[in-house]
Design an enzyme around this catalytic site. Structure first.
Site, PDB file in Angstrom:
ATOM      1  N   HIS A 207       0.803  -1.229   0.000  1.00 59.17           N
ATOM      2  CA  HIS A 207       0.000   0.000   0.000  1.00 59.17           C
ATOM      3  C   HIS A 207       0.834   1.277   0.000  1.00 59.17           C
ATOM      4  O   HIS A 207       0.287   2.371  -0.054  1.00 59.17           O
ATOM      5  CB  HIS A 207      -0.905   0.034   1.244  1.00 59.17           C
ATOM      6  CG  HIS A 207      -0.144   0.294   2.516  1.00 59.17           C
ATOM      7  ND1 HIS A 207       0.496  -0.699   3.199  1.00 59.17           N
ATOM      8  CD2 HIS A 207       0.104   1.442   3.206  1.00 59.17           C
ATOM      9  CE1 HIS A 207       1.093  -0.185   4.268  1.00 59.17           C
ATOM     10  NE2 HIS A 207       0.880   1.119   4.294  1.00 59.17           N
TER      11      HIS A 207
HETATM   12  C1  UD1 Z   1      -1.068   6.014   5.822  1.00 61.40           C
HETATM   13  C2  UD1 Z   1       0.327   6.419   6.312  1.00 61.40           C
HETATM   14  C3  UD1 Z   1       1.276   5.254   6.149  1.00 61.40           C
HETATM   15  C4  UD1 Z   1       0.751   3.994   6.801  1.00 61.40           C
HETATM   16  C5  UD1 Z   1      -0.674   3.724   6.359  1.00 61.40           C
HETATM   17  C6  UD1 Z   1      -1.227   2.604   7.198  1.00 61.40           C
HETATM   18  C7  UD1 Z   1       0.810   8.793   5.922  1.00 61.40           C
HETATM   19  C8  UD1 Z   1       1.645   9.746   5.156  1.00 61.40           C
HETATM   20  N1  UD1 Z   1       0.866   7.511   5.527  1.00 61.40           N
HETATM   21  O1  UD1 Z   1      -0.974   5.749   4.451  1.00 61.40           O
HETATM   22  O2  UD1 Z   1       2.499   5.591   6.794  1.00 61.40           O
HETATM   23  O3  UD1 Z   1       1.576   2.931   6.418  1.00 61.40           O
HETATM   24  O4  UD1 Z   1      -1.486   4.885   6.556  1.00 61.40           O
HETATM   25  O5  UD1 Z   1      -2.201   1.879   6.529  1.00 61.40           O
HETATM   26  O6  UD1 Z   1       0.144   9.196   6.843  1.00 61.40           O
HETATM   27  N2  UD1 Z   1      -8.621   5.620   2.137  1.00 61.40           N
HETATM   28  C9  UD1 Z   1      -9.864   5.102   2.067  1.00 61.40           C
HETATM   29  N3  UD1 Z   1     -10.419   4.569   3.199  1.00 61.40           N
HETATM   30  C10 UD1 Z   1      -9.756   4.530   4.387  1.00 61.40           C
HETATM   31  C11 UD1 Z   1      -8.444   5.038   4.428  1.00 61.40           C
HETATM   32  C12 UD1 Z   1      -7.887   5.594   3.299  1.00 61.40           C
HETATM   33  O7  UD1 Z   1     -10.514   5.111   1.023  1.00 61.40           O
HETATM   34  O8  UD1 Z   1     -10.311   4.038   5.372  1.00 61.40           O
HETATM   35  C13 UD1 Z   1      -8.026   6.267   0.953  1.00 61.40           C
HETATM   36  C14 UD1 Z   1      -7.846   7.772   1.215  1.00 61.40           C
HETATM   37  O9  UD1 Z   1      -8.990   8.492   0.935  1.00 61.40           O
HETATM   38  C15 UD1 Z   1      -6.681   8.110   0.337  1.00 61.40           C
HETATM   39  C16 UD1 Z   1      -5.883   6.806   0.252  1.00 61.40           C
HETATM   40  O10 UD1 Z   1      -6.730   5.765   0.721  1.00 61.40           O
HETATM   41  O11 UD1 Z   1      -7.143   8.454  -0.938  1.00 61.40           O
HETATM   42  C17 UD1 Z   1      -4.618   6.880   1.069  1.00 61.40           C
HETATM   43  O12 UD1 Z   1      -4.923   7.127   2.440  1.00 61.40           O
HETATM   44  P1  UD1 Z   1      -3.927   7.975   3.366  1.00 61.40           P
HETATM   45  O13 UD1 Z   1      -4.456   8.010   4.730  1.00 61.40           O
HETATM   46  O14 UD1 Z   1      -3.595   9.266   2.706  1.00 61.40           O
HETATM   47  O15 UD1 Z   1      -2.574   7.161   3.308  1.00 61.40           O
HETATM   48  P2  UD1 Z   1      -2.256   5.625   3.539  1.00 61.40           P
HETATM   49  O16 UD1 Z   1      -1.795   5.043   2.260  1.00 61.40           O
HETATM   50  O17 UD1 Z   1      -3.375   4.972   4.233  1.00 61.40           O
HETATM   51  N1  UDP Z   2      -3.382  -5.358   8.859  1.00 62.66           N
HETATM   52  C1  UDP Z   2      -4.727  -5.568   9.098  1.00 62.66           C
HETATM   53  N2  UDP Z   2      -5.549  -5.832   8.032  1.00 62.66           N
HETATM   54  C2  UDP Z   2      -5.087  -5.873   6.761  1.00 62.66           C
HETATM   55  C3  UDP Z   2      -3.706  -5.633   6.533  1.00 62.66           C
HETATM   56  C4  UDP Z   2      -2.892  -5.359   7.599  1.00 62.66           C
HETATM   57  O1  UDP Z   2      -5.169  -5.561  10.236  1.00 62.66           O
HETATM   58  O2  UDP Z   2      -5.891  -6.105   5.852  1.00 62.66           O
HETATM   59  C5  UDP Z   2      -2.525  -5.076  10.020  1.00 62.66           C
HETATM   60  C6  UDP Z   2      -1.202  -5.771  10.043  1.00 62.66           C
HETATM   61  O3  UDP Z   2      -1.293  -7.083  10.581  1.00 62.66           O
HETATM   62  C7  UDP Z   2      -0.404  -4.853  10.939  1.00 62.66           C
HETATM   63  C8  UDP Z   2      -0.921  -3.476  10.581  1.00 62.66           C
HETATM   64  O4  UDP Z   2      -2.191  -3.704   9.970  1.00 62.66           O
HETATM   65  O5  UDP Z   2      -0.720  -5.096  12.286  1.00 62.66           O
HETATM   66  C9  UDP Z   2       0.010  -2.779   9.649  1.00 62.66           C
HETATM   67  O6  UDP Z   2      -0.600  -1.648   9.140  1.00 62.66           O
HETATM   68  P1  UDP Z   2      -0.292  -1.052   7.705  1.00 62.66           P
HETATM   69  O7  UDP Z   2       0.370  -2.061   6.876  1.00 62.66           O
HETATM   70  O8  UDP Z   2      -1.546  -0.458   7.222  1.00 62.66           O
HETATM   71  O9  UDP Z   2       0.680   0.152   8.048  1.00 62.66           O
HETATM   72  P2  UDP Z   2       2.243   0.265   8.322  1.00 62.66           P
HETATM   73  O10 UDP Z   2       2.597  -0.707   9.372  1.00 62.66           O
HETATM   74  O11 UDP Z   2       2.949   0.034   7.025  1.00 62.66           O
HETATM   75  O12 UDP Z   2       2.422   1.677   8.746  1.00 62.66           O
END
Ligand code: UD1
Ligand code: UDP
Length: 365
Positions: A207
């Site tokens: 992601h």
């Molecule tokens: C964010 C964090 C990243 C972390 C990840 C965990 C930052 C810069 N990045 O990235 O470090 O690894 O969370 O998962 O803060 N979206 C949805 N539904 C949701 C959440 C997000 O549709 O419930 C969409 C948002 O609208 C956006 C995209 O996903 O368009 C990215 O979401 P965003 O929160 O900006 O960044 P992540 O990739 O989730």
């Molecule tokens: N995870 C989850 N559901 C999923 C994928 C990941 O609960 O569908 C959990 C995973 O086991 C870990 C955490 O989410 O505990 C990691 O989060 P993510 O990969 O979103 O963010 P990051 O750790 O890269 O910041």
């Protein structure tokens, strides 16, 4: 102590779950959810499964550019802090919610406690790296999950404010592993298609912004997954949903099973039963390590150096051949090696805040 805790993204709910339960035994916590993650299976499901107290504030801020999201959070968190006047602001990790919370508090002279401090990728194009560096440099108390975090902070002159507490993700993993069995997993997600038996599937997540700018990375990962000897389960982060579904369909990849994001209990159950793991997630790399599963990380920087030993976690380029080559290499698990603490980091986090608070009081600050 009165503590305002900021959460917003999936991994922060998990860390807050273990810390909040300890913190609330003796102190007052005001939980602020920025709204960064908002789908049921990216947010509320974690609160329910992990019995996280309901957020006192949900700011409803998500999406948009980094600047817009962070700026809007900064304004809204500042208002909450002005109203609540806490002794502490507690933030986790490296998301935009972390930076916004830290900055809002520091500007109001409220001490910031940063959990997962000192982690560095040394990649300035990695958006989380900027969040980590800025938060560390404005925080009053820097709590590292590992020794490498302490070492990085020493290089940046931050040691005086730093302490090693272990990784709350490890606490959570120990506490919640085994609560869900593979048979309980919502295999309905995988209806019919699941020739997926325990220990005979691969677990994939992808992601990161670095890997979702165009089709190339996902296409290469999928090409590699298609050649594996067991099905690959990929719960898709919403950021990548459209692309993943389209590529799978266009290429008619059959070995790959795409699902909606799963809950935390399911996710660690999937980790515990996977044959191997392919990911770009910081959290999943550590969970693979905790579960002693071989992990391949599709990034060009190291997030958690402690995991990159004895072939246990290896970086691979987003090229199918490299991913397959690395997946084929053996790992060696040294039983005595526990770099992420003893599973009691939540207690250590709360204790460190108490000690700091007492010291501040005695100095009349
Ligand atoms: C964010 C964090 C990243 C972390 C990840 C965990 C930052 C810069 N990045 O990235 O470090 O690894 O969370 O998962 O803060 N979206 C949805 N539904 C949701 C959440 C997000 O549709 O419930 C969409 C948002 O609208 C956006 C995209 O996903 O368009 C990215 O979401 P965003 O929160 O900006 O960044 P992540 O990739 O989730
Ligand atoms: N995870 C989850 N559901 C999923 C994928 C990941 O609960 O569908 C959990 C995973 O086991 C870990 C955490 O989410 O505990 C990691 O989060 P993510 O990969 O979103 O963010 P990051 O750790 O890269 O910041």
């Amino acid at each position: 102590m009165k503590v305002v805790t900021i959460v917003g993204a999936r991994p922060q709910f998990i860390k807050a779950a273990v810390v909040s339960h300890i913190l609330r035994k003796k102190h007052t916590e005001i939980l602020v959810h920025t709204g960064q993650h908002y789908d049921y299976n990216m947010s509320q499901q974690f609160f329910e499964e992990l019995a996280i107290p309901e957020a006192d504030y949900n700011l409803g801020i998500s999406g948009g550019t980094h600047g817009k999201m962070t700026g809007r959070m900064l304004m809204a968190i500042e208002e909450v802090l002005q109203k609540e006047q806490p002794d502490w602001l507690l933030v986790y990790g490296d998301t935009n919610s972390t930076l916004a919370g830290g900055l809002a508090a520091a500007k109001l002279h409220i001490p910031v406690c940063h959990v997962e401090a000192g982690a560095r990728t040394y990649s300035r194009t990695n958006p989380e790296e900027l969040n980590r560096i800025c938060t560390d440099h404005i925080a009053a108390l820097l709590l590292a999950s590992t020794q490498s975090g302490m070492d990085c902070m020493e290089k940046e002159g931050l040691s005086e404010r730093a302490a090693l507490v272990g990784d709350p993700m490890y606490d959570a993993f120990l506490e919640y592993s085994g609560r869900t069995e593979l048979t309980d997993i919502r295999l309905a997600l995988l209806e019919g298609t699941l020739a997926c038996v325990p220990d005979k599937y691969y677990y994939l997540t992808c992601h990161r912004e670095e890997n979702t700018r165009n089709d190339r990375t996902l296409l290469e990962i999928f090409r590699a997954m298609e050649q594996l000897d067991a099905p690959v389960l990929y719960p898709v982060h919403p950021r990548n949903k459209e692309r993943a579904l389209r590529i799978k369909q266009e290429q008619a990849f059959h070995n790959l099973i795409l699902t909606e994001p799963v809950g935390y209990l399911e996710s660690i159950c999937l980790v515990n039963h996977a044959e191997k793991i392919v990911t770009d997630s910081g959290g999943l790399q550590r969970e693979a390590f905790f579960a002693e599963k071989k992990c391949i990380t599709i990034l060009d920087f190291v997030c958690w150096p402690e995991t990159m030993v004895e072939g246990r976690n290896q970086l691979a380029k987003p090229v199918a051949e490299d991913i397959l080559d690395k997946l084929g290499q053996p790992q060696r698990v040294v039983e005595t090696y526990h770099p992420f603490g003893d599973g009691h980091s939540a207690e250590k986090i709360v204790k460190a805040m108490e000690v700091y608070q007492t010291k501040r009081g005695s100095e009349g600050l």
